[in-house]
Design an enzyme around this catalytic site. Sequence first.
Site, PDB file in Angstrom:
ATOM      1  N   CYS A  58       1.045  -1.280  -0.005  1.00 45.39           N
ATOM      2  CA  CYS A  58       0.033   0.000  -0.001  1.00 45.39           C
ATOM      3  C   CYS A  58       0.912   1.420   0.096  1.00 45.39           C
ATOM      4  O   CYS A  58       0.247   2.216  -0.234  1.00 45.39           O
ATOM      5  CB  CYS A  58      -0.945  -0.017   1.332  1.00 45.39           C
ATOM      6  SG  CYS A  58      -2.179  -1.330   1.002  1.00 45.39           S
ATOM      7  N   HIS A  74      -3.211   6.724   2.606  1.00 47.56           N
ATOM      8  CA  HIS A  74      -3.796   5.698   2.056  1.00 47.56           C
ATOM      9  C   HIS A  74      -5.394   5.152   2.479  1.00 47.56           C
ATOM     10  O   HIS A  74      -5.569   5.512   3.440  1.00 47.56           O
ATOM     11  CB  HIS A  74      -2.837   4.561   2.410  1.00 47.56           C
ATOM     12  CG  HIS A  74      -3.401   3.210   2.061  1.00 47.56           C
ATOM     13  ND1 HIS A  74      -3.636   2.798   0.711  1.00 47.56           N
ATOM     14  CD2 HIS A  74      -3.536   1.978   2.933  1.00 47.56           C
ATOM     15  CE1 HIS A  74      -4.090   1.547   0.651  1.00 47.56           C
ATOM     16  NE2 HIS A  74      -3.845   0.912   1.805  1.00 47.56           N
ATOM     17  N   ASN A  95     -10.039  -0.231  -1.105  1.00 48.77           N
ATOM     18  CA  ASN A  95      -8.669  -0.344  -1.191  1.00 48.77           C
ATOM     19  C   ASN A  95      -7.947  -0.907  -2.138  1.00 48.77           C
ATOM     20  O   ASN A  95      -8.036  -2.052  -2.486  1.00 48.77           O
ATOM     21  CB  ASN A  95      -8.124  -1.211   0.290  1.00 48.77           C
ATOM     22  CG  ASN A  95      -6.549  -1.134   0.495  1.00 48.77           C
ATOM     23  OD1 ASN A  95      -5.962  -0.715  -0.261  1.00 48.77           O
ATOM     24  ND2 ASN A  95      -6.280  -1.675   1.415  1.00 48.77           N
TER      25      ASN A  95
HETATM   26  O1  UT7 Z   1      -4.020  -1.344   3.271  1.00 46.32           O
HETATM   27  C1  UT7 Z   1      -3.302  -1.730   4.587  1.00 46.32           C
HETATM   28  C2  UT7 Z   1      -3.887  -2.964   4.770  1.00 46.32           C
HETATM   29  N1  UT7 Z   1      -5.306  -3.181   5.350  1.00 46.32           N
HETATM   30  C3  UT7 Z   1      -5.733  -2.406   6.343  1.00 46.32           C
HETATM   31  O2  UT7 Z   1      -5.349  -1.423   6.748  1.00 46.32           O
HETATM   32  C4  UT7 Z   1      -6.853  -2.944   6.926  1.00 46.32           C
HETATM   33  C5  UT7 Z   1      -6.782  -2.857   8.665  1.00 46.32           C
HETATM   34  N2  UT7 Z   1      -7.805  -3.579   9.193  1.00 46.32           N
HETATM   35  C6  UT7 Z   1      -9.016  -3.294   9.077  1.00 46.32           C
HETATM   36  O3  UT7 Z   1      -9.416  -2.436   8.629  1.00 46.32           O
HETATM   37  C7  UT7 Z   1     -10.099  -4.035  10.279  1.00 46.32           C
HETATM   38  O4  UT7 Z   1      -9.348  -4.695  11.086  1.00 46.32           O
HETATM   39  C8  UT7 Z   1     -11.295  -4.872   9.404  1.00 46.32           C
HETATM   40  C9  UT7 Z   1     -12.242  -4.157   8.666  1.00 46.32           C
HETATM   41  C10 UT7 Z   1     -10.599  -5.813   8.448  1.00 46.32           C
HETATM   42  C11 UT7 Z   1     -12.050  -5.590  10.474  1.00 46.32           C
HETATM   43  O5  UT7 Z   1     -12.754  -4.868  11.238  1.00 46.32           O
HETATM   44  P1  UT7 Z   1     -12.573  -4.879  12.686  1.00 46.32           P
HETATM   45  O6  UT7 Z   1     -13.474  -3.954  13.470  1.00 46.32           O
HETATM   46  O7  UT7 Z   1     -11.359  -4.958  13.353  1.00 46.32           O
HETATM   47  O8  UT7 Z   1     -13.395  -6.328  13.198  1.00 46.32           O
HETATM   48  P2  UT7 Z   1     -12.723  -7.524  13.783  1.00 46.32           P
HETATM   49  O9  UT7 Z   1     -11.766  -8.193  12.816  1.00 46.32           O
HETATM   50  O10 UT7 Z   1     -12.419  -7.396  15.072  1.00 46.32           O
HETATM   51  O11 UT7 Z   1     -14.093  -8.596  13.402  1.00 46.32           O
HETATM   52  C12 UT7 Z   1     -15.259  -8.416  14.255  1.00 46.32           C
HETATM   53  C13 UT7 Z   1     -16.230  -9.245  13.770  1.00 46.32           C
HETATM   54  C14 UT7 Z   1     -15.741 -10.831  13.970  1.00 46.32           C
HETATM   55  O12 UT7 Z   1     -16.440 -11.692  14.545  1.00 46.32           O
HETATM   56  P3  UT7 Z   1     -16.570 -12.383  15.978  1.00 46.32           P
HETATM   57  O13 UT7 Z   1     -15.108 -13.091  16.108  1.00 46.32           O
HETATM   58  O14 UT7 Z   1     -16.669 -11.005  16.893  1.00 46.32           O
HETATM   59  O15 UT7 Z   1     -17.641 -13.148  16.413  1.00 46.32           O
HETATM   60  C15 UT7 Z   1     -15.606 -11.133  12.371  1.00 46.32           C
HETATM   61  O16 UT7 Z   1     -15.722 -12.471  12.395  1.00 46.32           O
HETATM   62  O17 UT7 Z   1     -16.559  -9.234  12.793  1.00 46.32           O
HETATM   63  C16 UT7 Z   1     -16.605 -10.565  11.856  1.00 46.32           C
HETATM   64  N3  UT7 Z   1     -16.425  -9.992  10.400  1.00 46.32           N
HETATM   65  C17 UT7 Z   1     -17.268  -9.660   9.583  1.00 46.32           C
HETATM   66  N4  UT7 Z   1     -18.775  -9.786   9.926  1.00 46.32           N
HETATM   67  C18 UT7 Z   1     -19.457  -9.574   8.930  1.00 46.32           C
HETATM   68  C19 UT7 Z   1     -15.203  -9.979   9.727  1.00 46.32           C
HETATM   69  N5  UT7 Z   1     -15.348  -9.808   8.601  1.00 46.32           N
HETATM   70  C20 UT7 Z   1     -16.812  -9.505   8.574  1.00 46.32           C
HETATM   71  C21 UT7 Z   1     -17.450  -9.279   7.299  1.00 46.32           C
HETATM   72  N6  UT7 Z   1     -18.921  -9.417   7.384  1.00 46.32           N
HETATM   73  N7  UT7 Z   1     -17.135  -9.180   6.098  1.00 46.32           N
END
Ligand code: UT7
Length: 330
Positions: free
Chosen positions: A114, A255, A285
Amino acid sequence: MMRPVKVAGLGTFVPPRVMTNEDLEKLVETSSDWIVQRTGIKERHIAEKGVGTSDIAEPAARDAMAMAGITADQLGFIVVGTTTPDTIFPSTACLLQAKIGAKHAWGYDLGAACSGFTYALSTAYAMVATGSCDHALAVGADVMSSIIDYTDRTTCILFGDGAGAVVLSVAEPDEPHIIDFCHEIDGAGGPSLCMPAGGSRLPASHETVDQRMHFVKQDGSAVFKFAVRKTEEISRKLLERNNVTGSDLDLFVSHQANRRIIDAAAERLGMEPSKVVINLERFGNTTAGTIPLALGDARADGRLKKGDLVLLTSVGAGFTVGSVLLRWGC
Ligand code: UT7
């Protein structure tokens, strides 16, 4: 002696096909509301099968050259920041050079995920500043859909395809020019965001394909925390050493990975929301494509004008961290 270098032209391109959050609801267990709340993304553009990164970089490069008022044979150097080269070799820079007919240019690809655009910009800047050439092309482009697992809801909702390019040209001392850049890498963060197979360590095999190892794997929360902290830190470091504050800036272009990352960093840097460009709701992204796509939108809506003081900041896989301070030149 270093010569001043200006951004002389900008071009962007996204493939026409749009994939909405609702389309993703049909592929994985997710909801548009969840995606919007957690990321800010509503839709992204996805290339057709068989379209490579050089294909989407070409129109961006052509538009950048047209804005700069140069022809391809005036380019001395091409650098393509990409994580999704058309092929491991030849480089996408070589493919692009042939497509646009840049017969006097040399160049290469740069792997910074990125941070591909901020690093490409800095590399091209150095070529022009040191007198190696008068015009250079810096590209950030990715066809992320080629390495995304559309059965993995934690990653497939995030990414899209897109490209951007700038022409950098030698400037007169009184013209708006690139001021400074500051980059860091932290390889200890590698496992948090990677594609495990397809390189020399784990070449493609039936096993790697069966185990879906040719796709992006991410520890979302580790990357999120690192990105919030480092977006602020690197921006602050670059601003401070140039005696600039967040409120002196005309525009902050970070980014575009997650709206919450950008909002948190901008707030900590004391930047007014009106000066912060966010367009990830339309593109997701696009990895190396996000910053030029955001610059393109800001220019189109009149928020980015010649002479504006602009800070670009990126955090990506590697980890890579980058920041560029410039006065916008076109
Ligand atoms: O370019 C550089 C690369 N990437 C980034 O900068 C991305 C950085 N990370 C993020 O943007 C966030 O961490 C995410 C958007 C990927 C995830 O958001 P989060 O608020 O950190 O959610 P989480 O990973 O803590 O997940 C919360 C819950 C989980 O369920 P449980 O374990 O609490 O039951 C996930 O399984 O949300 C669930 N979950 C989803 N639910 C619905 C994860 N992905 C999804 C989804 N739809 N697509």
